[in-house]
Design an enzyme around this catalytic site. Structure first.
Site, PDB file in Angstrom:
ATOM      1  N   ASP A   1      22.146   7.488   7.494  1.00 55.58           N
ATOM      2  CA  ASP A   1      21.687   8.066   6.223  1.00 55.58           C
ATOM      3  C   ASP A   1      21.979   9.566   6.226  1.00 55.58           C
ATOM      4  O   ASP A   1      21.330  10.340   6.919  1.00 55.58           O
ATOM      5  CB  ASP A   1      20.177   7.804   6.066  1.00 55.58           C
ATOM      6  CG  ASP A   1      19.646   8.333   4.743  1.00 55.58           C
ATOM      7  OD1 ASP A   1      20.437   8.862   3.935  1.00 55.58           O
ATOM      8  OD2 ASP A   1      18.417   8.197   4.518  1.00 55.58           O
TER       9      ASP A   1
ATOM     10  N   THR B   1      17.046   1.858  -6.261  1.00 52.58           N
ATOM     11  CA  THR B   1      16.249   1.060  -5.318  1.00 52.58           C
ATOM     12  C   THR B   1      15.173   1.902  -4.648  1.00 52.58           C
ATOM     13  O   THR B   1      14.190   1.385  -4.171  1.00 52.58           O
ATOM     14  CB  THR B   1      17.151   0.478  -4.213  1.00 52.58           C
ATOM     15  OG1 THR B   1      17.774   1.573  -3.523  1.00 52.58           O
ATOM     16  CG2 THR B   1      18.226  -0.412  -4.806  1.00 52.58           C
ATOM     17  N   ARG B   2      15.380   3.217  -4.592  1.00 46.52           N
ATOM     18  CA  ARG B   2      14.504   4.170  -3.907  1.00 46.52           C
ATOM     19  C   ARG B   2      14.281   3.781  -2.433  1.00 46.52           C
ATOM     20  O   ARG B   2      13.203   3.960  -1.883  1.00 46.52           O
ATOM     21  CB  ARG B   2      13.180   4.339  -4.656  1.00 46.52           C
ATOM     22  CG  ARG B   2      13.390   5.052  -6.005  1.00 46.52           C
ATOM     23  CD  ARG B   2      12.120   5.339  -6.732  1.00 46.52           C
ATOM     24  NE  ARG B   2      11.527   4.113  -7.216  1.00 46.52           N
ATOM     25  CZ  ARG B   2      10.247   3.811  -7.078  1.00 46.52           C
ATOM     26  NH1 ARG B   2       9.428   4.658  -6.491  1.00 46.52           N
ATOM     27  NH2 ARG B   2       9.785   2.672  -7.534  1.00 46.52           N
ATOM     28  N   MET B   3      15.319   3.192  -1.834  1.00 46.77           N
ATOM     29  CA  MET B   3      15.249   2.808  -0.413  1.00 46.77           C
ATOM     30  C   MET B   3      16.611   3.051   0.231  1.00 46.77           C
ATOM     31  O   MET B   3      17.626   3.112  -0.447  1.00 46.77           O
ATOM     32  CB  MET B   3      14.955   1.300  -0.289  1.00 46.77           C
ATOM     33  CG  MET B   3      13.539   0.886  -0.665  1.00 46.77           C
ATOM     34  SD  MET B   3      13.205  -0.805  -0.138  1.00 46.77           S
ATOM     35  CE  MET B   3      14.355  -1.732  -1.119  1.00 46.77           C
TER      36      MET B   3
ATOM     37  N   ASP C   1      14.086  18.668 -12.704  1.00 51.36           N
ATOM     38  CA  ASP C   1      13.894  17.828 -11.533  1.00 51.36           C
ATOM     39  C   ASP C   1      12.793  18.425 -10.673  1.00 51.36           C
ATOM     40  O   ASP C   1      12.551  19.613 -10.743  1.00 51.36           O
ATOM     41  CB  ASP C   1      15.158  17.859 -10.675  1.00 51.36           C
ATOM     42  CG  ASP C   1      16.146  16.819 -11.121  1.00 51.36           C
ATOM     43  OD1 ASP C   1      15.755  15.950 -11.914  1.00 51.36           O
ATOM     44  OD2 ASP C   1      17.289  16.898 -10.661  1.00 51.36           O
TER      45      ASP C   1
HETATM   46  N1  LIG Z   1      17.209   9.015   2.030  1.00 47.75           N
HETATM   47  C1  LIG Z   1      16.225   8.273   1.524  1.00 47.75           C
HETATM   48  N2  LIG Z   1      15.950   7.066   2.043  1.00 47.75           N
HETATM   49  C2  LIG Z   1      14.982   6.326   1.532  1.00 47.75           C
HETATM   50  N3  LIG Z   1      14.207   6.653   0.511  1.00 47.75           N
HETATM   51  C3  LIG Z   1      14.417   7.843  -0.059  1.00 47.75           C
HETATM   52  C4  LIG Z   1      15.431   8.714   0.417  1.00 47.75           C
HETATM   53  N4  LIG Z   1      15.404   9.818  -0.367  1.00 47.75           N
HETATM   54  C5  LIG Z   1      14.443   9.636  -1.259  1.00 47.75           C
HETATM   55  N5  LIG Z   1      13.821   8.464  -1.100  1.00 47.75           N
HETATM   56  C6  LIG Z   1      12.739   7.894  -1.884  1.00 47.75           C
HETATM   57  O1  LIG Z   1      13.195   7.642  -3.199  1.00 47.75           O
HETATM   58  C7  LIG Z   1      12.413   8.352  -4.155  1.00 47.75           C
HETATM   59  C8  LIG Z   1      13.276   8.789  -5.294  1.00 47.75           C
HETATM   60  O2  LIG Z   1      14.241   9.736  -4.862  1.00 47.75           O
HETATM   61  P1  LIG Z   1      15.084  10.549  -5.907  1.00 47.75           P
HETATM   62  O3  LIG Z   1      16.045  11.395  -5.157  1.00 47.75           O
HETATM   63  O4  LIG Z   1      15.567   9.664  -6.971  1.00 47.75           O
HETATM   64  O5  LIG Z   1      14.009  11.427  -6.597  1.00 47.75           O
HETATM   65  P2  LIG Z   1      13.271  12.668  -6.005  1.00 47.75           P
HETATM   66  O6  LIG Z   1      14.206  13.373  -5.112  1.00 47.75           O
HETATM   67  O7  LIG Z   1      11.967  12.260  -5.429  1.00 47.75           O
HETATM   68  O8  LIG Z   1      12.938  13.468  -7.261  1.00 47.75           O
HETATM   69  P3  LIG Z   1      13.875  14.409  -8.116  1.00 47.75           P
HETATM   70  O9  LIG Z   1      14.305  13.582  -9.257  1.00 47.75           O
HETATM   71  O10 LIG Z   1      12.947  15.486  -8.500  1.00 47.75           O
HETATM   72  O11 LIG Z   1      14.982  14.899  -7.252  1.00 47.75           O
HETATM   73  C9  LIG Z   1      11.822   9.480  -3.365  1.00 47.75           C
HETATM   74  O12 LIG Z   1      10.637   9.933  -3.928  1.00 47.75           O
HETATM   75  C10 LIG Z   1      11.569   8.844  -2.009  1.00 47.75           C
HETATM   76  O13 LIG Z   1      10.380   8.097  -2.033  1.00 47.75           O
END
Ligand SMILES: Nc1ncnc2c1ncn2[C@@H]1O[C@H](COP(=O)(O)OP(=O)(O)OP(=O)(O)O)[C@@H](O)[C@H]1O
Ligand SMILES: [K+]
Ligand SMILES: [Mg+2]
Length: 682
Positions: free
Chosen positions: A346, A382-384, A309
């Site tokens: 959040d 959703t990444r949001m 990761d």
């Molecule tokens: N609390 C949050 N609210 C909104 N968007 C977020 C939040 N945390 C992360 N994101 C967005 O979602 C994306 C994906 O997050 P995710 O945790 O899946 O992966 P990451 O932490 O970027 O990477 P890794 O897999 O290395 O942990 C992030 O890059 C960011 O743009």
């Protein structure tokens, strides 16, 4: 469990006198032929010992009256050969047994507050079954492994992890698993029990460190077959020497033939093999990693690819909001206010850090606006994250492309400077989060994260070992590329969803690679199970821990790198000592064969190239050398051979050179030295 158990796994001391004493006793107990039979090489030694013993105590029956002293000496040396091998194994098992004992002692019965239809009933923890629900309040021990189904509490897990700072456990998410024997230090939670008695994490820990569930690995079995085959071949060689000697009119002594056989069969590696395996697993345990099997540790040594990761593994992972960057016509205060509204509920570190930045910069926002709104939790899919307000307005923050798509679905347009601002953050290795209300995008939150120090060196080391590293991240390609470059990983996959990880693993495996990965979430579980080495974090979910074949009690995902090193060291140690052992035996041939025939044909003295004192002292010296080489190599077997990262090919030729040549030379020197001494007596 008491807190003294905490440091048990980490305890570094190799030997205590208690362990030594136990090992001495065990070496005798292990002479039991039923136990010995599992190790064919040493079993042959034991049979030889028994025959020579018979010849010593019943010389009349065997016609060896003139040899009682010699035969008795041979018997003693053979007996010690077996004892030394048993001692090596017992010593390797010793530390685990000691740890298991104190874990057991500190495992006490806990009274559980079980929820029944009519209320709460106090029952002993041993009566809890899968599916039962218990309430645990401040100061109480958690009576069994389970998942938090209601509430939030801080829990002292030092009994398991040795880490004294309490950790937060709460319903949902990746931090809902609790372990029996840990203590709630504040608040109270309801826990659904997930394991039946005797199957808990501590029970598994006990049987793992104790080695009760230790099974020979496929590699060990294969090596054992090779050693047994060699033993058989040498047995045939020695037996056929009889008729040959007969033919040339030489009578060979049975004790001498047994001595020859024992010198030729691979007793060194045969005696140390299981100690090497146990010690390898033990090294992993000392490192606070629980390996579910020796096979997992060996697989770690053969890994070709590691999937990592980004956030929290390569970087510190406390991704903090450090700046608000408005875009289009938006003002800083507007952007900040919507960013805060989207974050009030959040609980992720990212979300909390937004509110902290507001406080630090004294930026105002209307918290009451969020009251009653429906919180939209962050999801990797959703990444949001965000909130749907009671007045119908909807607020989101998240990955730039995700927010753009969402805003466009709401009928909005994309400010012209959004992309450039986002790219600027990403190319510095930061993560840009876009903030939008309905169709309107206000700007970006700059999330800063730092690459852990020393990462580049660690990846360089892995590269030297011939291991490829792939960083998988949910982050955007630009941030991913920057961090990948800074950390020095070989490859990266950006905007990856959890299911993409399993695809990467399958792809590598299809190309014949062995893959390792770390994970903690329930959505990591399938990938952890698919990987050849899956290292789950102790802080993670039960699903992740069950799918993995290793658990890191310190929950440090970058540890996978060291685990691979320990696995490699285990394989190398076994290879080096096997090479040494076989090379050794060949050399002994030259000491014993001439001596054997010289007993009958003194003219063969020309063959005595080592200029040994007498034929009998030559035979005894070879046999003594053969025995004491085992305890001399115990420290190496337990500690593992020194290991410098390089490709497997280079390593193999280097080890063949050192241990092969060393193995040939050592007996010549060793036997000669022992002979100088032995010759004083005979
Ligand atoms: N609390 C949050 N609210 C909104 N968007 C977020 C939040 N945390 C992360 N994101 C967005 O979602 C994306 C994906 O997050 P995710 O945790 O899946 O992966 P990451 O932490 O970027 O990477 P890794 O897999 O290395 O942990 C992030 O890059 C960011 O743009
Ligand atoms: K031998
Ligand atoms: Mg993440």
């Amino acid at each position: 469990m008491s807190s003294n158990a905490s440091s048990q796994l980490k305890r570094k001391s190799m030997l205590s006198s208690a362990i030594l004493n136990q090992a001495l006793i065990q070496s005798l107990i292990k002479l039991n032929p039923v136990t010995m039979m599992k190790n064919p090489v040493m079993f042959v030694v034991e049979i030889g010992t028994f025959i020579v013993l018979l010849m010593t105590v019943m010389p009349g029956y065997f016609g060896t009256e003139d040899r009682v002293g010699f035969n008795f000496t041979v018997f003693l040396i053979l007996l010690f050969t077996g004892l030394f091998a048993n001692f090596a194994e017992a010593l390797a098992e010793g530390r685990g047994k000691a740890q298991a004992d104190s874990l057991k002692k500190s495992k006490q019965e806990i009274t559980a507050n079980k929820l029944t239809g009519s209320g709460i009933k106090a029952v002993p923890s041993t009566e809890l079954r899968k599916g039962d629900i218990v309430k645990v309040s401040q100061g109480e021990m958690i009576p069994g492994d389970g998942e938090v189904i209601e509430g939030l509490a801080s829990v002292d897990e030092s009994a398991i992890t040795g880490e004294s700072a309490p950790v937060i456990k709460e319903t949902g998410g990746d931090f809902n698993s609790v372990t029996g024997g840990t203590r709630v230090v504040s608040d109270s939670i309801k826990v659904r029990i997930t394991s039946d008695p005797g199957e808990s994490f501590i029970d598994r820990m006990i049987s793992l460190v104790e080695g009760a569930s230790r099974q020979k690995t496929p590699n060990e079995i294969a090596l054992n077959i090779l050693l047994t085959t060699l033993t058989l071949i040498f047995l045939i060689v020695v037996v056929t020497l009889g008729p040959i000697a007969d033919y040339v009119g030489v009578e060979l002594d049975v004790a001498v033939m047994i001595a020859l056989l024992v010198c030729l069969i691979p007793t060194t590696i045969g005696g140390l093999l299981s100690a090497i395996g146990i010690a390898g697993m033990d090294r992993v345990t000392q490192f606070n990693v629980l390996a579910m099997s020796g096979k997992a540790v060996e697989a770690a040594g053969d890994i070709n690819t590691i999937i990592l990761d980004k956030t929290g593994t390569i970087t510190f992972g406390n991704r903090m909001a450090s700046e608000f960057v408005p875009v289009g016509a938006a003002s800083l205060s507007e952007l900040a206010a919507w960013a805060a509204i989207s974050s009030v509920k959040d609980e992720t570190p990212e979300g909390r850090s937004v509110l902290e930045l507001m406080k630090k910069d004294h930026l105002p926002y209307d918290a009451a606006l969020a009251a009653g709104g429906e919180f939209i939790e962050f999801k990797a899919e959703t990444r949001m994250s965000g909130i749907d307000l009671t007045d119908g307005r909807r607020v989101r923050k998240g990955a730039v492309d995700a927010v753009i798509q969402w805003a466009q679905e709401q009928g909005g347009t994309v400010p012209a400077d959004l992309k450039a601002s986002g790219d600027a953050i990403a190319s510095e290795g930061g993560t840009p989060l876009a903030v939008a209300m309905d169709g309107h995008i206000y700007g970006l939150i700059y999330l800063k994260d730092t690459v852990k120090p020393g990462m580049k060196e660690r990846f360089d080391t892995l590269r030297k070992m011939g291991i490829k590293t792939i960083m998988c991240t949910g982050d955007n390609p630009l941030t991913a590329a920057t961090i990948a470059r800074e950390a020095g990983v070989d490859d990266f996959i950006a905007e990856s969803k959890p299911e993409d990880k399993i695809a990467v693993i399958r792809k590598e495996q299809a190309a014949g690679k062995l893959v390792a990965m770390t994970g903690d979430g329930t959505n990591d579980a399938p990938a952890l199970a698919q990987a050849d080495v899956g290292l789950a974090m102790n802080s993670g979910t039960i699903a992740a821990k069950e799918a993995a074949n290793m658990v890191d009690l310190d929950s440090d995902p970058s540890k996978i790198i060291e685990v691979v090193g320990i696995g490699k060291q285990l394989l190398m140690t076994r290879g080096a000592l096997t090479t040494f052992s076989i090379a050794n035996d060949i050399a002994k041939y030259f000491a014993i064969i001439p001596a054997m025939f010289m007993v009958a044909i003194p003219e063969m003295d020309a063959l005595n190239i080592m200029a040994l004192g007498s034929p009998l002292s030559a035979i005894l010296s070879a046999l003594i050398f053969n025995a004491i080489i085992i305890p001399l190599l115990i420290p190496l077997a337990m500690k593992g051979v020194a290991y410098r990262p390089m490709s497997s090919q280079k390593l193999l030729s280097r080890n063949l050179f050192i241990y092969g040549l060393g193995g040939v030379a050592a007996p010549f020197i060793g036997i000669k030295v022992i002979d100088l001494f032995v010759h004083l007596f005979i």
